[in-house]
Structures are given as C-alpha cells and as structure tokens.
Scaffold this motif. Structure first.
Motif, PDB file in Angstrom:
ATOM      1  N   ASN A   1       1.875   7.021   2.828  1.00  0.00           N
ATOM      2  CA  ASN A   1       1.679   6.935   1.385  1.00  0.00           C
ATOM      3  C   ASN A   1       0.791   8.080   0.906  1.00  0.00           C
ATOM      4  OD1 ASN A   1      -0.619   6.024   2.587  1.00  0.00           O
ATOM      5  ND2 ASN A   1      -1.022   4.474   1.078  1.00  0.00           N
ATOM      6  N   ASN A   2       1.039   8.518  -0.299  1.00  0.00           N
ATOM      7  CA  ASN A   2       0.237   9.552  -0.930  1.00  0.00           C
ATOM      8  C   ASN A   2       0.210   9.241  -2.421  1.00  0.00           C
ATOM      9  OD1 ASN A   2      -1.237  11.787  -1.401  1.00  0.00           O
ATOM     10  ND2 ASN A   2       0.440  13.244  -1.157  1.00  0.00           N
ATOM     11  N   PRO A   3      -0.624   8.285  -2.846  1.00  0.00           N
ATOM     12  CA  PRO A   3      -0.652   7.924  -4.253  1.00  0.00           C
ATOM     13  C   PRO A   3      -1.050   9.119  -5.118  1.00  0.00           C
ATOM     14  CG  PRO A   3      -2.042   6.449  -2.950  1.00  0.00           C
ATOM     15  CD  PRO A   3      -1.550   7.529  -2.054  1.00  0.00           C
TER      16      PRO A   3
ATOM     17  N   TRP B   1      -5.084   9.052  -6.300  1.00  0.00           N
ATOM     18  CA  TRP B   1      -5.980   8.459  -5.326  1.00  0.00           C
ATOM     19  C   TRP B   1      -7.423   8.859  -5.555  1.00  0.00           C
ATOM     20  CZ3 TRP B   1      -9.096  11.065  -1.960  1.00  0.00           C
ATOM     21  CH2 TRP B   1      -8.824  12.411  -1.748  1.00  0.00           C
ATOM     22  N   LYS B   2      -7.670  10.072  -6.018  1.00  0.00           N
ATOM     23  CA  LYS B   2      -9.054  10.500  -6.280  1.00  0.00           C
ATOM     24  C   LYS B   2      -9.658   9.716  -7.431  1.00  0.00           C
ATOM     25  CE  LYS B   2      -8.534  15.167  -4.540  1.00  0.00           C
ATOM     26  NZ  LYS B   2      -8.597  16.589  -4.837  1.00  0.00           N
TER      27      LYS B   2
ATOM     28  N   ASN C   1      -8.660   6.709  -8.508  1.00  0.00           N
ATOM     29  CA  ASN C   1      -8.798   5.316  -8.081  1.00  0.00           C
ATOM     30  C   ASN C   1     -10.011   5.138  -7.164  1.00  0.00           C
ATOM     31  OD1 ASN C   1      -6.480   4.809  -9.493  1.00  0.00           O
ATOM     32  ND2 ASN C   1      -5.161   4.797  -7.696  1.00  0.00           N
ATOM     33  N   THR C   2     -10.234   6.088  -6.273  1.00  0.00           N
ATOM     34  CA  THR C   2     -11.383   6.022  -5.384  1.00  0.00           C
ATOM     35  C   THR C   2     -12.681   6.140  -6.175  1.00  0.00           C
ATOM     36  OG1 THR C   2     -10.070   7.008  -3.612  1.00  0.00           O
ATOM     37  CG2 THR C   2     -12.455   7.050  -3.346  1.00  0.00           C
TER      38      THR C   2
ATOM     39  N   THR D   1       0.801  -1.216   0.000  1.00  0.00           N
ATOM     40  CA  THR D   1       0.000   0.000   0.000  1.00  0.00           C
ATOM     41  C   THR D   1       0.835   1.269   0.000  1.00  0.00           C
ATOM     42  OG1 THR D   1      -0.131  -0.095   2.405  1.00  0.00           O
ATOM     43  CG2 THR D   1      -1.933  -1.093   1.152  1.00  0.00           C
TER      44      THR D   1
END
Length: 75
Positions: free
Chosen positions: A21-23, A26-27, A29-30, A16
């Motif tokens: 972590n700061n992918p 992420w927005k 993917n969410t 993860t």
C-alpha cells in the motif's frame, strides 16, 4: 535458481490497502494522528499535575515536584 522471477502473492482484501500500500496522503494522516496523540497526552499530563497531592515530602527529589500545583507539605 535466481530470485528475480515471479512469486505468489495471495489476492486478499485488507482495510489497510493490501500488500504494497502507498496511501496518497500518508504524511498528512500521520501528522494528524501525531497531533491528536500529542493533544491527548498534554491533557492527561495537565490533569495529572492538577490532581497530584503529596501530604508528606518525599525523602528523595521527585521530578514532578517542579510542576505540581500543590507542593509537598503545604495543604
């Protein structure tokens, strides 16, 4: 005393992304995950409403009577 100094962080690999972590996406993917979950839930709801049968009308009002294909008592 004081909490602003150095503290121990173990060097552990995780799929993860580690401790902070700061992918980058992420927005997105969410949103994709939410859309997939919504589509699956809508499909299950639709299948359930199509397969639901009530041979005898319930004593009290059942919310799913509003959207089922085959109302109670009518076969």
């Amino acid at each position: 005393m004081g909490g602003g100094g150095w503290y121990y962080v173990p060097k552990v690999w995780t799929p993860t992304g580690g401790w902070w972590n700061n992918p980058t996406a992420w927005k997105r993917n969410t949103g994709i995950a939410g859309g997939v979950i919504f589509c699956l839930a809508a499909g299950v709801f639709r299948l359930s409403a199509n397969l639901e049968r009530r041979p005898i009308k319930p004593r009290f009002n059942v919310p799913s009577e509003r959207w089922i294909k085959h109302p109670p008592g009518i076969q």
